[in-house]
Design a protein around this motif. Structure first.
Motif, short mmCIF file in Angstrom:
data_model
loop_
_atom_site.label_atom_id
_atom_site.label_comp_id
_atom_site.label_asym_id
_atom_site.label_seq_id
_atom_site.Cartn_x
_atom_site.Cartn_y
_atom_site.Cartn_z
N SER A 183 6.06 -7.66 -4.33
CA SER A 183 6.59 -7.57 -2.93
C SER A 183 7.22 -6.46 -2.34
O SER A 183 7.79 -5.99 -3.00
CB SER A 183 7.56 -8.80 -2.57
N ARG A 196 6.48 -15.05 -1.96
CA ARG A 196 6.23 -13.75 -1.48
C ARG A 196 7.42 -12.55 -1.46
O ARG A 196 6.91 -11.46 -1.17
CB ARG A 196 5.42 -13.93 -0.02
N SER A 223 7.55 -4.81 7.30
CA SER A 223 7.03 -5.35 5.97
C SER A 223 7.38 -7.22 6.03
O SER A 223 6.63 -7.70 5.54
CB SER A 223 7.94 -4.85 4.93
N THR A 256 4.18 -9.36 5.55
CA THR A 256 4.27 -10.38 4.14
C THR A 256 4.42 -11.70 4.59
O THR A 256 3.56 -12.57 3.74
CB THR A 256 5.75 -10.20 3.36
#
Ligand code: SF4
Length: 207
Positions: free
Chosen positions: A36, A81, A197, A201
């Motif tokens: 991740s 995640r 991000s 994600t």
């Protein structure tokens, strides 16, 4: 399994066998192999995390995941995640005056070596320290009102990333229940959920 995933799995196996700090109480609590760009950093596990074998498994976790739910991401999705580390990965034990013992500088230094490897492997772009001890690992010592609700571009373990702190979700804390904590927490969660991000994600959180 990719080379990166194999390296992280091997790292976690080694970490789970660590017994470097004599005062710490095992088991070592780790996340699992999740590649991740988001790295959530807690302080240290409490009494129950070892039993459940995952970070933020008890009451503070319930509050933390209620906050994260406000970004549109539930606990299961987040755990699957995002990567979860901590300043120290073992339970420090109880403080004679109540609450958990604060890890000492040597323990923090010992455990930082594991975090350094994780940063080198994952190269996180968004780092979310949760609680004062975690925040002070990455940012200069300052009041929570000066760190929560803001984003800081930092180089950590040689990796450039954005640090967006959250307060500790402990039931013993009232900081996030009264102003300015309520508004600063909301601002911090807004910064997290709009971070590139986070959006890449958790693309479903944008809808
Ligand atoms: S706190 Fe970290 S360095 Fe210390 S024994 Fe536990 S895993 Fe090892």
């Amino acid at each position: 399994m990719s080379l990166q995933a194999k390296a992280l799995t091997a790292h976690l196996e080694q970490l789970r066998g660590c017994s470097l700090c004599p005062l710490m109480i095992g088991p070592v609590v780790t996340h699992h192999t999740v590649l991740s760009k988001i790295y959530l950093c807690g302080q240290a596990p409490g009494t129950y995390e070892g039993k459940f074998g995952k970070p933020f498994a008890w009451t503070a976790g319930k509050t933390l995941f209620r906050w994260i739910q406000r970004t549109g991401v539930d606990e299961e999705l987040f755990r699957s995640r995002a990567y979860m580390g901590a300043v120290c990965r073992c339970f420090p034990g109880k403080n004679a005056k109540g609450g958990d013992r604060v890890p000492n500088l040597q323990e923090i230094s010992n455990c930082s070596a594991w975090m350094k490897t994780e940063f080198e492997l994952l190269k996180p772009e968004l780092v979310i320290p949760v609680g004062r001890l975690a925040i002070e690992l990455f940012l200069p010592k300052q009041k929570l009102t000066e760190s929560v609700g803001s984003s800081f571009r930092k180089e950590l373990f040689g990796i450039t990333c954005d640090v967006i702190p959250l307060p500790h979700p402990s039931g013993a804390s009232t900081w996030f229940k009264v102003e300015p904590g309520v508004s600063l927490l909301a601002k911090g969660l807004d910064l997290i959920k709009t971070h590139p991000s986070w959006l890449s994600t958790f693309p479903e959180s944008a809808t």
